[in-house]
Motif scaffolding. Structure first.
Motif, PDB file in Angstrom:
ATOM      1  N   LEU A  52       0.947  -1.166  -0.014  1.00  0.00           N
ATOM      2  CA  LEU A  52      -0.131  -0.200  -0.031  1.00  0.00           C
ATOM      3  C   LEU A  52       0.755   1.265  -0.112  1.00  0.00           C
ATOM      4  O   LEU A  52       1.715   1.421   0.759  1.00  0.00           O
ATOM      5  CB  LEU A  52      -0.863   0.044   1.336  1.00  0.00           C
ATOM      6  N   SER A  53       0.634   1.943  -0.986  1.00  0.00           N
ATOM      7  CA  SER A  53       1.433   3.461  -1.071  1.00  0.00           C
ATOM      8  C   SER A  53       0.037   4.481  -0.682  1.00  0.00           C
ATOM      9  O   SER A  53      -0.737   4.328  -1.543  1.00  0.00           O
ATOM     10  CB  SER A  53       2.028   3.771  -2.430  1.00  0.00           C
ATOM     11  N   VAL A  54       0.521   5.230   0.171  1.00  0.00           N
ATOM     12  CA  VAL A  54      -0.790   6.225   0.339  1.00  0.00           C
ATOM     13  C   VAL A  54      -0.420   7.692   0.829  1.00  0.00           C
ATOM     14  O   VAL A  54       0.614   7.642   1.575  1.00  0.00           O
ATOM     15  CB  VAL A  54      -1.693   5.780   1.823  1.00  0.00           C
ATOM     16  N   LYS A  55      -0.689   8.667   0.341  1.00  0.00           N
ATOM     17  CA  LYS A  55      -0.596  10.142   0.632  1.00  0.00           C
ATOM     18  C   LYS A  55      -1.810  10.470   1.157  1.00  0.00           C
ATOM     19  O   LYS A  55      -2.733  10.614   0.587  1.00  0.00           O
ATOM     20  CB  LYS A  55      -0.179  11.093  -0.470  1.00  0.00           C
ATOM     21  N   GLY A  72      -8.132   3.527   6.726  1.00  0.00           N
ATOM     22  CA  GLY A  72      -8.007   3.212   5.358  1.00  0.00           C
ATOM     23  C   GLY A  72      -7.883   1.811   5.094  1.00  0.00           C
ATOM     24  O   GLY A  72      -8.686   1.279   4.164  1.00  0.00           O
ATOM     25  N   LEU A  73      -7.176   1.064   5.822  1.00  0.00           N
ATOM     26  CA  LEU A  73      -6.932  -0.554   5.775  1.00  0.00           C
ATOM     27  C   LEU A  73      -8.468  -1.103   5.719  1.00  0.00           C
ATOM     28  O   LEU A  73      -8.971  -1.988   5.083  1.00  0.00           O
ATOM     29  CB  LEU A  73      -6.060  -1.004   6.212  1.00  0.00           C
ATOM     30  N   ASP A  74      -9.264  -0.627   6.840  1.00  0.00           N
ATOM     31  CA  ASP A  74     -10.612  -1.121   6.959  1.00  0.00           C
ATOM     32  C   ASP A  74     -11.427  -0.976   5.929  1.00  0.00           C
ATOM     33  O   ASP A  74     -12.688  -1.661   5.410  1.00  0.00           O
ATOM     34  CB  ASP A  74     -11.240  -0.702   8.269  1.00  0.00           C
ATOM     35  N   CYS A  75     -11.371   0.560   5.379  1.00  0.00           N
ATOM     36  CA  CYS A  75     -12.300   0.914   4.388  1.00  0.00           C
ATOM     37  C   CYS A  75     -11.881  -0.094   2.942  1.00  0.00           C
ATOM     38  O   CYS A  75     -12.936  -0.525   2.368  1.00  0.00           O
ATOM     39  CB  CYS A  75     -11.972   2.075   4.008  1.00  0.00           C
ATOM     40  N   LEU A  76     -10.724  -0.284   2.644  1.00  0.00           N
ATOM     41  CA  LEU A  76     -10.350  -1.249   1.703  1.00  0.00           C
ATOM     42  C   LEU A  76     -10.856  -2.451   1.543  1.00  0.00           C
ATOM     43  O   LEU A  76     -11.233  -3.152   0.592  1.00  0.00           O
ATOM     44  CB  LEU A  76      -8.693  -1.102   1.415  1.00  0.00           C
ATOM     45  N   GLU A  77     -10.817  -2.932   2.806  1.00  0.00           N
ATOM     46  CA  GLU A  77     -11.267  -4.388   3.098  1.00  0.00           C
ATOM     47  C   GLU A  77     -12.869  -4.263   3.068  1.00  0.00           C
ATOM     48  O   GLU A  77     -13.552  -5.210   2.161  1.00  0.00           O
ATOM     49  CB  GLU A  77     -11.086  -4.916   4.424  1.00  0.00           C
ATOM     50  N   SER A  78     -13.512  -3.327   3.537  1.00  0.00           N
ATOM     51  CA  SER A  78     -14.964  -3.252   3.364  1.00  0.00           C
ATOM     52  C   SER A  78     -15.491  -3.171   2.016  1.00  0.00           C
ATOM     53  O   SER A  78     -16.536  -3.372   1.665  1.00  0.00           O
ATOM     54  CB  SER A  78     -15.451  -2.142   4.327  1.00  0.00           C
ATOM     55  N   VAL A  79     -14.726  -2.379   1.001  1.00  0.00           N
ATOM     56  CA  VAL A  79     -15.365  -2.496  -0.258  1.00  0.00           C
ATOM     57  C   VAL A  79     -14.779  -3.453  -1.156  1.00  0.00           C
ATOM     58  O   VAL A  79     -14.905  -3.615  -2.349  1.00  0.00           O
ATOM     59  CB  VAL A  79     -14.821  -0.967  -0.884  1.00  0.00           C
ATOM     60  N   GLY A  80     -14.011  -4.562  -0.693  1.00  0.00           N
ATOM     61  CA  GLY A  80     -13.632  -5.560  -1.018  1.00  0.00           C
ATOM     62  C   GLY A  80     -12.559  -5.470  -1.981  1.00  0.00           C
ATOM     63  O   GLY A  80     -11.813  -6.300  -3.067  1.00  0.00           O
ATOM     64  N   SER A  86      -4.677  -8.041   7.172  1.00  0.00           N
ATOM     65  CA  SER A  86      -3.621  -8.779   7.468  1.00  0.00           C
ATOM     66  C   SER A  86      -2.663  -9.222   6.543  1.00  0.00           C
ATOM     67  O   SER A  86      -1.472  -9.435   6.761  1.00  0.00           O
ATOM     68  CB  SER A  86      -4.020  -9.944   8.417  1.00  0.00           C
ATOM     69  N   LEU A  87      -3.042  -9.034   5.311  1.00  0.00           N
ATOM     70  CA  LEU A  87      -2.144  -9.462   4.027  1.00  0.00           C
ATOM     71  C   LEU A  87      -1.226  -8.510   3.615  1.00  0.00           C
ATOM     72  O   LEU A  87      -0.388  -8.552   2.767  1.00  0.00           O
ATOM     73  CB  LEU A  87      -2.883  -9.891   2.971  1.00  0.00           C
TER      74      LEU A  87
END
Length: 115
Positions: A52-55, A72-80, A86-87
């Motif tokens: 993950l690269s994030v600004k 942000g990671l939780d959101c990425l998981e929730s949208v699939g 954890s990966l």
């Protein structure tokens, strides 16, 4: 592909409440999750290791970058976009201040050879 999600991302600290034995998200987190889902252009779900690269562009300097990354990671998981946060094998994160245009700019890349 870099994706941009507009809006002030909340910090995970102080955004969850406990009632009895249950953990609840605050309205700020739920609202941001809805905004994220509307703006994120999902492609195929990443089911192996990823980078993950994030600004993160915030309206002020009060939030910690690490707590914002958790949301942000939780959101990425929730949208699939990812199967499980954890990966995540590598994070490159930058914090900026932009009082008029808070947003996150992110890019996911699957890592080949993940064990």
């Amino acid at each position: 592909m870099i994706q941009i999600v507009k809006g002030q991302i909340p910090s995970k600290s102080n955004q969850y409440r406990i009632s009895g034995k249950r953990l609840y998200k605050t309205e700020a987190v739920r609202t941001y999750e809805r905004l994220f889902a509307l703006q994120y252009k999902r492609h195929e779900t990443i089911r192996t290791g990823f980078r993950l690269s994030v600004k993160v562009y915030m309206v002020n300097n009060r939030q910690d970058l690490d707590n914002v990354l958790k949301v942000g990671l939780d959101c990425l998981e929730s949208v699939g976009a990812i199967e499980n946060d954890s990966l995540c094998q590598h994070i490159e994160a930058f914090k900026f201040i932009d009082k008029t245009n808070p947003r996150i700019e992110l890019e996911l890349k699957q890592i080949s050879g993940f064990v």
